[in-house]
Design an enzyme around this catalytic site. Structure first.
Site, PDB file in Angstrom:
ATOM      1  N   CYS A  99       2.070  -8.127   6.975  1.00 56.45           N
ATOM      2  CA  CYS A  99       0.719  -7.553   7.078  1.00 56.45           C
ATOM      3  C   CYS A  99      -0.206  -8.424   7.916  1.00 56.45           C
ATOM      4  O   CYS A  99      -1.222  -7.961   8.407  1.00 56.45           O
ATOM      5  CB  CYS A  99       0.118  -7.360   5.691  1.00 56.45           C
ATOM      6  N   CYS A 117       2.370   2.785   3.319  1.00 55.85           N
ATOM      7  CA  CYS A 117       3.276   1.935   4.105  1.00 55.85           C
ATOM      8  C   CYS A 117       4.417   1.369   3.259  1.00 55.85           C
ATOM      9  O   CYS A 117       5.001   0.357   3.613  1.00 55.85           O
ATOM     10  CB  CYS A 117       2.481   0.792   4.743  1.00 55.85           C
ATOM     11  N   CYS A 165       0.843  -1.199   0.000  1.00 59.81           N
ATOM     12  CA  CYS A 165       0.000   0.000   0.000  1.00 59.81           C
ATOM     13  C   CYS A 165       0.881   1.253   0.000  1.00 59.81           C
ATOM     14  O   CYS A 165       1.949   1.280   0.624  1.00 59.81           O
ATOM     15  CB  CYS A 165      -0.866   0.028   1.247  1.00 59.81           C
TER      16      CYS A 165
END
Ligand code: SF4
Length: 244
Positions: A227, A204, A201
Site C-alpha cells: 500500500c 482490494c 480494504c
C-alpha cells in the site's frame, strides 16, 4: 531521539546482529526497552495480527497501537478490532482516518480505488500514518518473510524515514504463527475461514486459492503489492491536505 545518518546505520546494524535469531517476544521487549514511550505498534487487525498484538499486550498493554481505518475496511475487521483489543487488554488503540480535505478533493465519490490505487492508498493510509508517527521514533510491524514479494528480504530492524522499524515476526513461519495462536487461544479474524489469508480494504482484497501466496488476494490482477506505508517515500503523487 534524533539520528544522524551514520549513528542510525550503526544502531540498525547492531540490532540486526544482536536480534537476528531472537524470538519475536524478545524483539518486542528490546524495542520497548530502547524506545520507551516513543514506540508505537502498527496493526491492521488482519488475518495474523493477533499474535503480535498478544505479545505486545503482555509486555506493555498501554503501547500505542495505530490502526488505519481507511473508510474502506470490511465491517468484520472493524468488529474484530474492537473485540480483540478488549480481549487482549490493549488500552491505547488509535483509529487513524483520512483527512476530510483529502477525501473531498481527491476521492469525493469514494471510488478512487477503481482508477488510481496509488493515490487512494496515499490519502487513506500513508498520510494518516505519517501524521500519527510524528510523535514516535520507532514502530513495530507484523510483516513476515514468508509473505513473499519485497518482504522476502525483510530484516528484524530497518531505518525508515528517520525512524527505527522493528519486524519481530520476520523470521517466523506460518506454522509458528498458527501454533502460537492456538497455544494462546487467540480468536481468528472472521474472514480467514472464508479463504482470506491477508485482509485489507474490501475493494482490494480477494480470497485466494489453496497454495497461493498469502498476499495474492491483495490488489489481485495488478502489479501493486504494497500500500505504500512500508515503501520509502517518493514525492507525493498529488498535492494533499490543502484547503478546499
Ligand atoms: S487498499 Fe484499495 S481501497 Fe484501500 S486505500 Fe488502497 S486503493 Fe484505496
Amino acid at each position: 531521539m534524533a539520528y544522524d545518518g551514520e549513528s542510525a546505520a550503526s544502531l540498525i546494524a547492531r540490532l540486526n546482529e544482536e536480534l537476528r535469531e531472537a524470538e519475536p517476544k524478545a524483539i518486542v521487549q528490546a524495542a520497548i526497552d530502547l524506545m520507551g514511550e516513543r514506540l508505537a505498534l502498527v496493526s491492521s487487525f488482519g488475518a495474523e495480527s493477533a499474535v503480535l498484538l498478544h505479545m505486545a499486550a503482555r509486555l506493555k498493554p498501554d503501547i500505542p497501537v495505530l490502526f488505519l481505518d481507511t473508510g474502506m475496511l470490511f465491517g468484520q475487521t472493524l468488529d474484530y478490532r474492537k473485540r480483540l483489543a478488549a480481549r487482549l487488554g490493549l488500552t491505547d488503540v488509535r483509529d487513524l482516518r483520512p483527512q476530510f480535505q483529502d477525501l473531498a478533493v481527491h476521492d469525493p465519490s469514494a471510488d478512487l480505488w477503481k482508477t488510481d490505487t496509488e493515490t487512494c492508498c496515499h490519502i487513506r493510509k500513508v498520510l494518516p500514518l505519517d501524521r500519527a508517527l510524528a510523535e514516535f521514533d520507532g514502530w513495530v510491524t507484523g510483516r513476515k518473510r514468508f509473505q513473499g514479494g519485497e518482504r522476502l528480504r525483510l530484516k528484524v530492524a530497518e531505518l525508515s524515514e528517520g525512524r527505527i522499524k522493528f519486524n519481530p515476526l520476520a523470521n517466523w513461519s506460518k506454522e509458528q504463527l498458527d501454533a502460537y495462536a492456538a497455544e494462546h487461544d487467540l480468536p481468528a479474524h472472521p474472514l480467514v475461514e472464508f479463504g482470506y489469508p491477508s485482509i485489507g480494504c474490501w475493494p482490494c482484497t480477494a480470497p485466494v486459492e489453496e497454495g497461493d501466496d498469502t498476499r495474492a488476494g491483495r490488489w489481485a490482477g495488478s502489479e501493486k503489492t504494497e500500500c505504500g506505508i512500508h515503501l520509502e517515500r517518493a514525492t507525493p503523487a498529488v498535492e494533499v491536505g490543502g484547503d478546499i
